[in-house]
Write an enzyme that holds these catalytic residues in place. Structure first.
Site, PDB file in Angstrom:
ATOM      1  N   SER A  50       0.822  -1.211   0.000  1.00  0.00           N
ATOM      2  CA  SER A  50       0.000   0.000   0.000  1.00  0.00           C
ATOM      3  C   SER A  50       0.851   1.255   0.000  1.00  0.00           C
ATOM      4  O   SER A  50       1.908   1.307   0.627  1.00  0.00           O
ATOM      5  CB  SER A  50      -0.912   0.027   1.231  1.00  0.00           C
ATOM      6  N   LYS A  88      -4.605  -6.692   3.418  1.00  0.00           N
ATOM      7  CA  LYS A  88      -4.604  -5.565   2.473  1.00  0.00           C
ATOM      8  C   LYS A  88      -6.040  -5.236   2.028  1.00  0.00           C
ATOM      9  O   LYS A  88      -6.406  -4.066   1.862  1.00  0.00           O
ATOM     10  CB  LYS A  88      -3.720  -5.878   1.255  1.00  0.00           C
ATOM     11  N   HIS A 143      -7.597  -3.319   4.752  1.00  0.00           N
ATOM     12  CA  HIS A 143      -6.997  -1.972   4.687  1.00  0.00           C
ATOM     13  C   HIS A 143      -7.743  -1.135   3.653  1.00  0.00           C
ATOM     14  O   HIS A 143      -8.137   0.008   3.906  1.00  0.00           O
ATOM     15  CB  HIS A 143      -5.509  -2.090   4.320  1.00  0.00           C
ATOM     16  N   ASN A 144      -7.950  -1.723   2.486  1.00  0.00           N
ATOM     17  CA  ASN A 144      -8.598  -0.961   1.418  1.00  0.00           C
ATOM     18  C   ASN A 144     -10.049  -0.642   1.744  1.00  0.00           C
ATOM     19  O   ASN A 144     -10.537   0.448   1.442  1.00  0.00           O
ATOM     20  CB  ASN A 144      -8.518  -1.736   0.101  1.00  0.00           C
ATOM     21  N   GLU A 186     -10.007   2.132   3.929  1.00  0.00           N
ATOM     22  CA  GLU A 186      -9.620   3.291   3.100  1.00  0.00           C
ATOM     23  C   GLU A 186     -10.869   3.887   2.413  1.00  0.00           C
ATOM     24  O   GLU A 186     -11.032   5.105   2.359  1.00  0.00           O
ATOM     25  CB  GLU A 186      -8.606   2.777   2.070  1.00  0.00           C
TER      26      GLU A 186
HETATM   27  C1  6PG Z   1      -3.162   1.377  -1.645  1.00  0.00           C
HETATM   28  C2  6PG Z   1      -4.409   1.548  -2.439  1.00  0.00           C
HETATM   29  C3  6PG Z   1      -4.250   0.893  -3.770  1.00  0.00           C
HETATM   30  C4  6PG Z   1      -5.275   1.385  -4.776  1.00  0.00           C
HETATM   31  C5  6PG Z   1      -6.641   0.806  -4.589  1.00  0.00           C
HETATM   32  C6  6PG Z   1      -7.727   1.672  -5.140  1.00  0.00           C
HETATM   33  O1  6PG Z   1      -3.276   0.913  -0.532  1.00  0.00           O
HETATM   34  O2  6PG Z   1      -2.110   1.747  -2.146  1.00  0.00           O
HETATM   35  O3  6PG Z   1      -5.484   0.982  -1.780  1.00  0.00           O
HETATM   36  O4  6PG Z   1      -4.223  -0.471  -3.552  1.00  0.00           O
HETATM   37  O5  6PG Z   1      -5.339   2.737  -4.735  1.00  0.00           O
HETATM   38  O6  6PG Z   1      -6.645  -0.374  -5.311  1.00  0.00           O
HETATM   39  O7  6PG Z   1      -8.857   0.947  -5.007  1.00  0.00           O
HETATM   40  P1  6PG Z   1     -10.203   1.373  -5.670  1.00  0.00           P
HETATM   41  O8  6PG Z   1      -9.935   1.579  -7.131  1.00  0.00           O
HETATM   42  O9  6PG Z   1     -11.100   0.197  -5.428  1.00  0.00           O
HETATM   43  O10 6PG Z   1     -10.630   2.632  -5.001  1.00  0.00           O
END
Ligand code: 6PG
Length: 661
Positions: free
Chosen positions: A307, A362, A365-366, A369
């Site tokens: 990430s 991960k 985490h997302n 996010e």
């Molecule tokens: C990270 C981000 C990365 C990416 C996501 C975006 O931790 O660096 O999460 O993995 O930006 O895949 O996800 P979406 O396109 O689903 O918003």
């Protein structure tokens, strides 16, 4: 960077002879003979047939390591061969401390009788042959990372094998997939002095013909004196054969079928013990399937969450590897070298657990996010619509929050301020963006995991659904004119900024609590079979890894880590609920959250994620839920599903004939 070959094994396996021969054969090759670093006391002990203790070996190992560091201090490539028994794992760790990236252990191994005969024929050596037994007893065979060679082979054959497996290979690490993230990770690693091989597919239709070669020319880090890198466009076989064994290949590709395609094309060129790292956002179940398929052929797959986006990949991402512990250990020095550092200077990279644990962490985490982004989106919308602030004023306001309320600080908050200030031709870029938020699936997977694990991870789900609703732009525009009641929104004084900020912090805490509870539940024995590969997640360590480099990084994670660490992390996510300071925050900021959600409701300002935060907290702090009791009664009424009674804690299931007197 100099390559260090440590020839290890019990006495009499011919370490020194091999080292001497390698020094003669290879250009720019230094040689350290560990025997020369023994104190007189150690030598006397050994010549009297007394075996050395860990203590005796401590200073000896440190002095060899110092000599290794000194030999490696000079710029450029070349080799250092070290002949040292290095019998125990702890000895090897001591020897290679700080040199992990460049140290390779070669275990010389053979039948006891042969070694004994060799020892007995040795002249003028302080090592008493009777010590062989104790050396054999002390020996801990190295894990998969070492090259093991049978000493029954001839000296020439042994040297040839070491040279062909390690010394003649141009690269220590391979990166496959030169998209933005793959390139950034490769640049990051090359800048640490690691010679790497770059691979990119060749696709005439998309004009991908010489991507890897062009990158090699473009970035000086790939051609510095200490890390000469190589490029392979479309030639997987040569790419693989350029790598030291065990081969370490990081694949950075879009999750899904592409990963399977790449793996199946690289696999025929690999050997037992090689390690593939899938650094994309793969689904943890796909990772576990691939791990099984690859392991049938003796090849490891490390499912690795990375990430930090493009900048993080280049300057230091947070890294979450999972899979077989031994396989992760092989690649960890490389991952640690490129990872961000936490406040104590430790790499934000840790073993997440077996199977698909790395990719599962991960994914969560997302998902979190998504909720963090949605909360900031809702704050922005409120300040724009209700406070009628322009982008610059909103940026200034959010900056002010970070100054006065440390818990509001985060990477996402920082980039939001920058986004709001970005102008093109005198206009704010943000105002020109089509309001449909996309997604690549990880938020969806987190929401599914929440459902499968029976966890109320409501803020991730509501953020995901908010993205889905936003993408129905045409329908939204139509319904705005056809369905909106007249005089719908109520006017009123906008809420004070302090209230907004408090509401924001509380919602943020709630999102992190929900995320940690979800991770905790995956650990639990209650988790469905599907989650059996995700084991022993260490919440405090995950929290530490997330404190720097990743998209979620924030002041809150810094605060949460010591709380999760208490009592060796035994309490899991529950520790957050028991922490006096967080309890205080949960109580004191609740009114602000209520005011904010109420204000949004009366004005028809969408705030689904804030609303879910509030509703979750209300539910969480409602000891007796009348609605849940009613649902149990309804289920029993129409489906005889039964219910339990407050007065009976034996688990007895009751059924009532609801329609009969
Ligand atoms: C990270 C981000 C990365 C990416 C996501 C975006 O931790 O660096 O999460 O993995 O930006 O895949 O996800 P979406 O396109 O689903 O918003």
């Amino acid at each position: 960077m100099k390559l260090i070959i440590v020839l290890m094994g019990v006495c009499g396996t011919g370490k020194s002879a091999v080292a001497q021969r390698l020094k003669e054969q290879m250009k720019e090759c230094d040689y350290i003979e560990a025997d020369e670093y023994h104190s007189d006391k150690n030598k006397e002990k050994m010549s009297n047939g007394k075996s050395l203790t860990d203590d005796d070996r401590h200073d000896w190992l440190l002095s060899i390591r110092d000599a290794m560091v000194k030999s490696c201090a000079s710029e450029g490539q070349g080799y250092l061969v070290v002949a040292c028994s290095a019998l125990r794992e702890s000895y090897r760790a001591k020897l290679s401390e700080g040199l992990e990236l460049q140290c390779r252990f070669v275990h010389l191994k053979g039948p006891k009788e042969l070694i004994k005969a060799r020892l007995e024929s040795r002249n003028k050596h302080f090592m008493n042959p009777s010590l062989l037994e104790s050396q054999i007893e002390t020996l801990e065979e190295p894990a998969t990372a070492a090259l093991t060679i049978d000493v029954e082979r001839s000296l020439d054959a042994i040297c040839e094998l070491i040279q062909s497996s390690l010394m003649q290979k141009s690269s220590w690490f391979g990166v496959c997939g030169m998209g933005v993230m793959g390139t950034s990770l490769a640049r990051n690693l090359a800048s640490k002095g690691v010679p790497i091989s770059l691979y990119n597919r060749v696709n005439q239709e998309t004009n991908e013909i010489d991507v890897a070669h062009r990158l090699l020319e473009k970035f000086p880090c790939f051609s510095s004196s200490s890390s000469k890198c190589s490029a392979f466009d479309g030639d997987l076989e040569r790419f693989v054969s350029s790598l030291q064994v065990p081969r370490k290949i990081l694949i950075m590709a879009t999750a899904g079928r592409v990963v399977d395609v790449i793996i199946s094309s690289v696999l025929p060129h690999l050997e037992r013990g090689d390690v593939i790292i899938d650094a994309g956002n793969s689904h943890f179940i796909d990772t576990e399937r691939r791990q099984k398929e690859l392991w049938d052929k003796g090849v490891h797959l490390v499912g690795c969450g990375v990430s930090g986006g493009e900048e993080g990949a280049l300057k230091g991402p947070a890294i979450m590897p999972g899979g077989q512990r031994d396989a992760v250990a092989i690649v960890k020095p490389y991952l640690e070298a490129i990872a961000s550092r936490d406040r104590d200077g430790k790499p934000c990279c840790a073993f997440m657990g077996e199977g698909g644990s790395g990719h599962f962490v991960k994914t969560v985490h997302n998902g979190m996010e998504y909720a963090e982004m949605q909360l900031l989106g809702e704050v922005y919308n409120y300040l724009k619509v209700v406070h009628r602030l322009d982008n610059e004023a909103i940026a200034t306001c959010l900056e002010g929050w970070q100054d006065t309320q440390p818990l509001s600080r985060s990477y996402l908050m920082e980039i939001t301020v920058k986004i709001l200030r970005k102008q093109e031709a005198g206009e704010c870029v943000i105002d020109s963006i089509l309001d449909k938020s996309g997604n690549k699936g990880t938020g969806n997977w987190t929401a599914v995991a929440a459902c499968e694990l029976g966890q109320p991870t409501t803020m991730v789900a509501s953020s995901l659904f908010a993205r889905y609703l936003s993408s129905q732009k045409d329908q939204r525009v139509r319904c705005e004119s056809s369905l909106l009641p007249e005089n719908n929104a109520t006017e009123g004084t906008p809420l004070p900024m302090e209230t907004l900020c408090e509401a924001y912090i509380l919602a943020k805490v709630t999102n992190h609590l929900q995320g940690m509870q979800l991770l905790d539940e995956a650990n639990s024995p209650r988790a469905p079979e599907k989650y059996s590969g995700v084991k022993s997640l260490d919440l405090a360590e995950i929290c530490r890894v997330w404190t720097a480099g990743c998209i979620l990084r924030s002041e809150l994670l810094q605060v949460m880590r010591p709380i999760l660490l208490q009592d060796d992390g035994k309490a899991g996510a529950a520790a957050l609920l028991d922490d006096p300071e967080l309890q205080h925050l949960l109580k004191t900021c609740r009114a602000a959250l209520k005011h904010f959600v109420a204000s949004c409701i009366v004005r028809d300002v969408a705030a689904p994620c804030f609303s879910e935060a509030l509703q979750f907290l209300v539910g969480l702090t409602t000891g007796r839920s009348a609605s849940s009791a009613l649902i149990q009664a309804q289920r029993d009424f129409f489906g005889s599903h039964g219910y339990q009674r407050l007065s009976d804690d034996t688990g007895t299931v009751y059924h009532t004939l609801w329609d009969k007197d």
